[in-house]
Design a protein around this motif. Structure first.
Motif, short mmCIF file in Angstrom:
data_model
loop_
_atom_site.label_atom_id
_atom_site.label_comp_id
_atom_site.label_asym_id
_atom_site.label_seq_id
_atom_site.Cartn_x
_atom_site.Cartn_y
_atom_site.Cartn_z
N LEU A 173 0.77 -1.41 0.36
CA LEU A 173 -0.07 0.05 0.14
C LEU A 173 0.74 1.34 0.15
N LYS A 174 0.11 2.19 -0.50
CA LYS A 174 0.75 3.35 -0.33
C LYS A 174 0.47 4.14 -0.38
N PRO A 175 0.62 5.57 0.14
CA PRO A 175 -0.07 7.10 0.93
C PRO A 175 -1.52 7.37 -0.38
N GLU A 176 -1.29 7.46 -1.71
CA GLU A 176 -1.71 7.29 -2.58
C GLU A 176 -2.85 6.60 -2.75
N ASP A 177 -3.37 4.92 -1.94
CA ASP A 177 -3.90 4.76 -2.17
C ASP A 177 -5.43 4.88 -0.90
N THR A 178 -4.66 5.93 -0.26
CA THR A 178 -5.62 6.00 0.82
C THR A 178 -6.93 6.45 0.36
N ALA A 179 -8.27 6.36 0.56
CA ALA A 179 -9.41 7.08 0.50
C ALA A 179 -10.73 5.98 1.17
N VAL B 52 -3.39 5.12 4.52
CA VAL B 52 -2.56 5.13 4.82
C VAL B 52 -1.30 5.50 4.55
N SER B 53 -0.28 5.61 5.64
CA SER B 53 0.59 6.61 6.03
C SER B 53 1.81 6.76 5.79
N SER B 54 1.99 7.80 5.06
CA SER B 54 3.69 7.76 4.98
C SER B 54 4.75 7.38 5.70
#
Length: 123
Positions: free
Chosen positions: A85-91, A121-123
């Motif tokens: 998971l990547k931060p840009e998957d946050t939704a 998803v936190s970085s």
């Protein structure tokens, strides 16, 4: 058919989550199930679809190789395994069902939706 989505949560980048979409009601297996995600101020976007028998799944380009769809028709449940998971998957993630062979990428094509489940998803 009514849908319930759950399994979201907070995870660090590189981590994994498994979302579930459980259907209540008969005749779930003829439905193609898709997942969408939405961030504030943006339109709901297609993530992937899994066909009736579960043998065919298609994914949006940015999640290919990281997300995997599966379904257990005996349990009336579709799973979205999300790895790397990547931060840009946050939704907010939504599942939707349609009694069709192919799952359209347009949200407006679906009339059966589950409530959203938040993935952060936190970085």
């Amino acid at each position: 058919v009514q849908l319930q989505a759950f399994g979201g949560g907070l995870v660090q980048a590189g981590g994994s989550l498994r979302l579930s979409c459980k259907a209540d009601g008969p005749n779930f297996s003829p439905h193609t199930v898709s997942w969408f995600r939405q961030t504030p101020g943006k339109e709901r976007r297609f993530v992937g679809e899994i066909r009736r028998l579960g043998a065919i799944a298609n994914y949006e380009e940015s999640v290919k190789g990281r997300f995997t769809l599966s379904r257990d028709n005996a349990k009336n449940t579709v799973y979205l395994q999300m790895n790397g998971l990547k931060p840009e998957d946050t939704a907010v993630y939504y599942c939707a069902a349609i009694r069709a062979i192919v799952g359209p990428k347009l949200p407006s094509a679906y009339d059966i939706w589950g409530q959203g489940t938040q993935v952060t998803v936190s970085s």
